[in-house]
Design an enzyme around this catalytic site. Structure first.
Site, mmCIF file in Angstrom:
data_model
loop_
_atom_site.group_PDB
_atom_site.id
_atom_site.type_symbol
_atom_site.label_atom_id
_atom_site.label_comp_id
_atom_site.label_asym_id
_atom_site.label_seq_id
_atom_site.Cartn_x
_atom_site.Cartn_y
_atom_site.Cartn_z
ATOM 1 N N ASP A 84 37.797 -1.506 -12.402
ATOM 2 C CA ASP A 84 36.667 -0.633 -12.683
ATOM 3 C C ASP A 84 37.151 0.738 -13.175
ATOM 4 O OD1 ASP A 84 36.869 1.332 -10.476
ATOM 5 O OD2 ASP A 84 36.275 -0.308 -9.160
ATOM 6 N N ARG A 85 36.232 1.506 -13.649
ATOM 7 C CA ARG A 85 36.542 2.783 -14.317
ATOM 8 C C ARG A 85 37.424 3.691 -13.461
ATOM 9 N NH1 ARG A 85 31.859 7.077 -16.260
ATOM 10 N NH2 ARG A 85 33.252 8.762 -16.958
#
Length: 246
Positions: free
Chosen positions: A114-115
């Site tokens: 994820d980011r």
């Protein structure tokens, strides 16, 4: 970035896969091209979808145009924070591909971080390898170093080791080991969306940092955030062996 070259294809593949890999369309579309007699291999028309071909050594043509084999690219990237694992982001955020200037051929990430997570991720155009690496059947283990907002209690560790039920799923880890000062090592055999963050939320803690340090046999403690390199032949052999590809 390591100066090693991309891995070159060394084995023949089925004709329909060779044409699809060359960008002529879907398997169904290229099979219609073959069926219509538009394919010539080493000077002879061929209509068998499953004949094997090595585009690096054989003369494969469609409508008279030579089909060149493409190099298989296998890249290990240490993804930094605030970078997304997608080919193109509609919100204009930096992507993993933006960190790979000059890489020949279209590559894509195998799985995602994820980011706000960091760490090792593989990028490739090797569809067979990518498919197997992401398939739960092959049980490719991944190891993460995770910093929590407070050290987990013995009770919280027991719950994490038993598995956490969340949104109708049971989220499990192969092992959960405290490493001191709030750091915990998670070893996963199968990763679901925000897997570790959801597990940690489920015991009342928060993730402050999440860093993936191993993907199957691949690790590299010297690769700086944002840095990348091509896999060494020995690493690629180990990775292929792990998913039963020879």
């Amino acid at each position: 970035m390591d100066s090693a070259k991309p891995n070159q294809p060394t084995k023949s593949v089925r004709l329909n896969k060779a044409l699809a890999d060359a960008g002529l369309g879907s398997r169904r579309h290229v099979e219609s091209i073959i069926r219509d007699g538009r394919v010539v291999l080493d000077g002879e028309p061929v209509t068998d979808f499953f004949v094997r071909v090595d585009t690096a050594t054989q003369d494969l043509r469609v409508d008279g145009k030579r089909i060149q084999g493409r190099a298989l690219v296998h890249i290990l990237l240490n993804k930094p924070e605030d970078v997304v694992c997608t080919s193109k982001d509609p919100e204009g955020r930096k992507t993993c591909l933006d960190l790979l200037p000059g890489v020949d051929g279209r590559v894509y990430t195998v799985g995602r971080l994820d980011r706000y997570s960091t760490g090792l991720i593989l990028l490739t155009n090797d569809g067979d390898l990518a498919h197997r690496l992401m398939h739960p059947r092959y049980h490719i283990e991944k190891i993460y170093r995770v910093l929590l907002d407070a050290p987990p209690t013995p009770h919280q560790l027991r719950r994490l080791r038993r598995g956490i039920r969340d949104e109708g799923e049971v989220l499990e880890a192969l092992s959960v080991r405290p490493k001191g000062q709030g750091w915990v090592e998670f070893r996963l055999g199968e990763g679901r969306n925000r897997h570790i963050r959801r597990m940690v939320d489920g015991v009342g803690r928060k993730v402050l940092k999440l860093d993936r340090i191993r993907v199957g046999p691949l690790t590299d403690g010297k690769l700086r955030p944002g840095g990348w390199r091509y896999l060494a032949p020995a690493e690629l052999a180990l990775l292929r062996d792990a998913v039963g590809l020879r």
